[in-house]
Design an enzyme around this catalytic site. Structure first.
Site, mmCIF file in Angstrom:
data_model
loop_
_atom_site.group_PDB
_atom_site.id
_atom_site.type_symbol
_atom_site.label_atom_id
_atom_site.label_comp_id
_atom_site.label_asym_id
_atom_site.label_seq_id
_atom_site.Cartn_x
_atom_site.Cartn_y
_atom_site.Cartn_z
ATOM 1 N N LYS A 2 0.798 -1.342 -0.101
ATOM 2 C CA LYS A 2 -0.031 -0.111 -0.144
ATOM 3 C C LYS A 2 1.073 1.160 -0.031
ATOM 4 O O LYS A 2 2.019 1.212 0.622
ATOM 5 C CB LYS A 2 -0.865 -0.028 1.328
ATOM 6 C CG LYS A 2 -2.036 1.083 1.289
ATOM 7 C CD LYS A 2 -2.762 0.684 2.302
ATOM 8 C CE LYS A 2 -4.016 1.976 2.815
ATOM 9 N NZ LYS A 2 -4.750 1.667 3.974
ATOM 10 N N SER A 18 -9.708 1.534 3.209
ATOM 11 C CA SER A 18 -8.792 2.277 2.250
ATOM 12 C C SER A 18 -7.830 1.077 1.489
ATOM 13 O O SER A 18 -7.256 1.926 0.790
ATOM 14 C CB SER A 18 -8.230 3.447 3.163
ATOM 15 O OG SER A 18 -7.321 2.733 4.157
ATOM 16 N N SER A 36 -9.756 -0.883 7.370
ATOM 17 C CA SER A 36 -9.337 -0.908 5.954
ATOM 18 C C SER A 36 -8.500 -2.068 5.354
ATOM 19 O O SER A 36 -8.219 -2.174 4.082
ATOM 20 C CB SER A 36 -8.159 0.571 5.854
ATOM 21 O OG SER A 36 -8.992 1.362 5.840
HETATM 22 N N1 GLN Z 1 -12.844 3.580 6.968
HETATM 23 C C1 GLN Z 1 -12.243 3.995 8.209
HETATM 24 C C2 GLN Z 1 -11.900 5.342 8.291
HETATM 25 O O1 GLN Z 1 -12.025 5.907 7.165
HETATM 26 C C3 GLN Z 1 -11.050 3.151 8.314
HETATM 27 C C4 GLN Z 1 -9.746 3.576 7.828
HETATM 28 C C5 GLN Z 1 -8.511 2.903 7.685
HETATM 29 O O2 GLN Z 1 -8.675 1.905 8.580
HETATM 30 N N2 GLN Z 1 -7.605 3.245 7.419
HETATM 31 O O3 GLN Z 1 -11.322 5.966 9.066
#
Ligand code: GLN
Length: 452
Positions: free
Chosen positions: A53, A128, A152
């Protein structure tokens, strides 16, 4: 054919697949650099390709977090996980698309454009770490790393029909991961195979002196992780809670829980502790932490600089131009939460609620080996469907954020598909540092082949 020839052949076929892919999941490749790298066939990840990532540092490669602000930034060092992958002779083939600074649940907030779901290009891949999940599902690599602050890794893994592990907080070094919310952030692993998850976990987990929150808790041997065994006692959702999730997800949930029951597992119906408070608590705390973490991206210390004749203006212009709307929303909300008049009302209160939630989960884990719940309440949604409604987007994380609040490990396991062929995923959640319970469970489920 020698092992190095077959590795070359595999890598060149993946390079072609990446070039042909329509999902926008891989944003940069580094096959050219691999030709000069020495791989040892005795390395435990020899022959495996890994995508990373774009918020995890690889020396001399770009590290943009899918943000315009870091558009040209290159990392001068490797994250610890990258060093460990290299030492195990994994081939790091490129970097994956994501939501800017890992803020989002759909991988649509990216300077590179949205990631698409390989099962249906009109749908999101989740976020994400949507690029990592989509790339794995499509067969562009064997393994991908992502980050999981609130779901994410697990949510995109569920949306793309693969395994996705969020390890216990502190189990895998965060050194070299760009911070989103430091007390929540973890580096996780995505793969189509549970064996690859276990092997990669054995490679990247364990103490690292470069991360002050890294744990010295013992890491087990690969053999101990690789067993197949169902847990004795599992917490599951009550029947009435199933009416709140998509019917096809609920049906597959029942298929798995029936299988567990038939195989002698003691199922205990539970309420997820303080579920309705998890989302507000998570967003208050992570936005506060993010507003502080992202203050370094000011055009002076990090990030592209907008010219101006005074310092304040340089900050304002650089940050206004560099950050996208979701990141700005979180920085502003987080700054508000931490401001003197509101700190006690929001930030300290949320910390207290986090403690209450943790205490309740501790009670559950004193009686249960693990919990088994859906990863998401719905199958992958359409692109552009939740972009204009941040609250709706945040609520996508209902079932994933509790683990980040309490620090527990959680593994998404694939759980069949909808009639339309969209993937469904479920999570196995264990007590802290008990990843082996998750792995043993997942091995048994994969052998049962319930949805094939
Ligand atoms: N969807 C969650 C957020 O937007 C999780 C993000 C993540 O785990 N990086 O905070």
């Amino acid at each position: 054919m020698s092992s190095s020839d077959s590795l070359k052949e595999k890598l060149s076929s993946e390079k072609k697949k990446i070039a042909d892919s329509k999902t926008n999941s891989v944003i940069r490749t580094r096959f050219d650099k691999l030709s000069s790298q020495k791989f040892s066939s005795s390395g435990s990840l020899y022959g495996k390709s890994v995508l990373i990532k774009d918020n995890i540092a690889i020396k001399d490669e770009k590290l943009t977090c899918a943000s315009n602000l870091l558009g040209s930034y290159k990392s001068p060092y490797n994250a610890t996980v990258v060093d460990r992958l290299n030492d195990a002779s994994a081939a790091i083939t490129g970097q994956t698309n994501m939501d800017e600074f890992a803020m989002g649940s759909s991988s649509e907030h990216s300077r590179y454009g949205s990631v698409q779901n390989p099962y249906n290009l009109e749908r999101v891949a989740g976020g994400s770490s949507g690029g990592s999940a989509s790339a794995v599902a499509e067969g562009l690599c064997d393994i991908a790393l992502g980050s999981d602050t609130g779901g994410s890794v697990r949510q995109p893994a569920a949306f793309c029909g693969i395994y996705g592990l969020k390890p216990t907080y502190g189990r895998v070094s965060r050194y070299g991961l760009v911070a989103h919310a430091s007390s929540f952030d973890t580096i996780g692993i995505l793969s189509r195979s549970i064996d690859d998850i276990v092997n990669t976990f054995s490679v990247i987990s364990g103490f690292d002196s470069k991360d002050t929150t890294s744990s010295k808790e013992k890491v087990l041997s690969k053999k101990e992780y690789n067993k197949s065994a169902l847990p004795k006692t599992v917490g599951i959702l009550k029947k009435d809670a199933l009416s709140e999730i998509d019917t096809e997800i609920a049906e597959n949930y029942v298929v798995i829980t029936d299988f567990l029951k038939e195989n002698g597992v003691n199922l205990v119906e539970i309420d997820l502790p303080y579920l309705k408070y998890c989302i507000p608590t998570y967003y208050i705390l992570t936005m506060a932490e993010a507003s502080s973490n992202l203050s370094r991206f000011d055009g002076i210390r990090y990030g592209s600089r907008e010219k101006s004749d005074n310092l304040d203006d340089t900050y304002i212009k650089s940050r206004s131009k560099g950050f996208g709307p979701e990141v700005k929303r979180r920085i502003m909300t987080g700054t508000y939460i931490l401001s003197s008049g509101y700190y006690d009302a929001y930030y300290s209160k949320a910390l207290k609620v986090r403690r209450l939630i943790k205490n309740e989960y501790n009670k559950l884990f004193s009686k249960l080996d693990c919990l088994f719940i859906p990863t998401t309440a719905n199958p992958p949604f359409y692109l552009n469907n939740r972009l204009d409604d941040p609250m709706k987007m945040y609520l996508s994380d209902r079932f994933t954020v509790p683990c980040n609040l309490i620090g527990s490990p959680s593994l998404n396991v694939p759980g069949g598909t909808t009639n339309e062929g969209l993937p469904i995923g479920f999570q196995v959640i264990g007590d802290s540092f008990k990843e082996e319970t998750l792995f043993h469970f997942a091995h048994s489920l994969s052998k049962a082949k319930l949805f094939e």
